[in-house]
Design a protein around this motif. Sequence first.
Motif, mmCIF file in Angstrom:
data_model
loop_
_atom_site.group_PDB
_atom_site.id
_atom_site.type_symbol
_atom_site.label_atom_id
_atom_site.label_comp_id
_atom_site.label_asym_id
_atom_site.label_seq_id
_atom_site.Cartn_x
_atom_site.Cartn_y
_atom_site.Cartn_z
ATOM 1 N N ILE A 62 0.824 -1.203 0.000
ATOM 2 C CA ILE A 62 0.000 0.000 0.000
ATOM 3 C C ILE A 62 0.861 1.258 0.000
ATOM 4 O O ILE A 62 0.523 2.257 -0.648
ATOM 5 C CB ILE A 62 -0.948 0.004 1.225
ATOM 6 N N LEU A 63 1.993 1.205 0.697
ATOM 7 C CA LEU A 63 2.781 2.420 0.922
ATOM 8 C C LEU A 63 4.019 2.550 0.035
ATOM 9 O O LEU A 63 4.211 3.554 -0.657
ATOM 10 C CB LEU A 63 3.214 2.477 2.397
ATOM 11 N N LYS A 66 4.233 3.297 -4.063
ATOM 12 C CA LYS A 66 3.862 4.672 -4.406
ATOM 13 C C LYS A 66 4.975 5.641 -4.037
ATOM 14 O O LYS A 66 5.284 6.577 -4.784
ATOM 15 C CB LYS A 66 2.559 5.054 -3.698
ATOM 16 N N ALA A 82 -7.193 8.001 -5.473
ATOM 17 C CA ALA A 82 -6.079 7.117 -5.084
ATOM 18 C C ALA A 82 -5.614 7.434 -3.670
ATOM 19 O O ALA A 82 -5.258 6.532 -2.904
ATOM 20 C CB ALA A 82 -4.935 7.260 -6.080
ATOM 21 N N CYS A 83 -5.615 8.717 -3.325
ATOM 22 C CA CYS A 83 -5.203 9.138 -1.985
ATOM 23 C C CYS A 83 -6.169 8.603 -0.929
ATOM 24 O O CYS A 83 -5.745 8.054 0.099
ATOM 25 C CB CYS A 83 -5.136 10.671 -1.918
ATOM 26 N N GLN A 86 -5.731 4.773 -0.647
ATOM 27 C CA GLN A 86 -4.525 4.423 0.114
ATOM 28 C C GLN A 86 -4.747 4.621 1.602
ATOM 29 O O GLN A 86 -4.390 3.771 2.421
ATOM 30 C CB GLN A 86 -3.335 5.271 -0.350
ATOM 31 N N PHE A 90 -4.806 1.523 4.240
ATOM 32 C CA PHE A 90 -3.767 1.500 5.267
ATOM 33 C C PHE A 90 -4.374 1.441 6.668
ATOM 34 O O PHE A 90 -3.929 0.655 7.515
ATOM 35 C CB PHE A 90 -2.874 2.733 5.139
ATOM 36 N N PHE A 164 2.475 10.567 2.598
ATOM 37 C CA PHE A 164 1.402 9.582 2.575
ATOM 38 C C PHE A 164 0.083 10.309 2.819
ATOM 39 O O PHE A 164 0.059 11.469 3.271
ATOM 40 C CB PHE A 164 1.618 8.513 3.654
#
Length: 303
Positions: A62-63, A66, A82-83, A86, A90, A164
């Motif tokens: 997940i992190l 990107k 997408a933000c 994510q 998460f 993030f």
Amino acid sequence: METCILKGIKTITICALAFIYFTSMFGNLLVILVIILNPQLHAPMYIYIGTLAVIDLANGSILIPKMLSILLLDSSVVPYAACVLQMFLFLHVEGMESLLLTLMAFDRYVAVVYPLRYLSAITNKKVGIGILVSNVLGLVIKLHILIFIGELSFCRTNILPFCFCDYATMVHVSCTEDPKHLLSSPAAVVVSGVFPLVLILLSYSRISFEALGISSAGGKSKIFSTCVTHLLVVGLFYIPLSLFYILPGAGVTITRETYNVMFILGNAVPSMMNPIIYSFRNKEIYKSIHTLFIRRPTHTWRK
């Protein structure tokens, strides 16, 4: 000179993230593989360990990819959808790991305190149901975030200061000033983080007292060895997360760069270390990995 230093730091960061990611992927996939291939490991505790490996795979995926794409392509633009995706994934994976560690602590509690009831109380079917319920519960706890995110408006800026997508940060940079958007976060943290940690600590405290009453040195050593293994995993998960919440709340000023580094290390490193811990401290998993890579050739003897 300054440009060269920045390029050097960027290169080191890319190499470190790539190393952590590929080590995490290899280690967790290996743990999952040996658990699937070895019928002797089709038992409750190993199902938990395999599920933890799946969660660690998801956490890293997940992190880190990107982050690597941003560093390699020099593009910090992330689509809004997408933000949000994510951020939600998460938070869900984070909550799932917390609940799973609680189930693992309960498993050890029953195994040590009520050993005669363990086989009937903890079965593969019950473990599967527990994991499924934890997954659904985690989704329900975090569902309000998607609703609240949809209510935010960004009239001043849509730039997040961190590497993030974070819910609290999105609320702070938005123009919406409804207290409910921030008040819900502490409640979710207590339900999915603090309460499970209290249960974990109580379980292992009871296990420790039970172990002290065992006369056999071998049995006592085995129990403490198991507890240490699980507590290492629990510590790797909870200590970095606790620092994220405690330090800012205590008034400690943290720079953006420091917070980014803490976040990356606090979430990526445990995903890499968990399979290493279980591979070396769990004898059955260690033997299975050893057998997988070092297969003795079969000799045909002729008279």
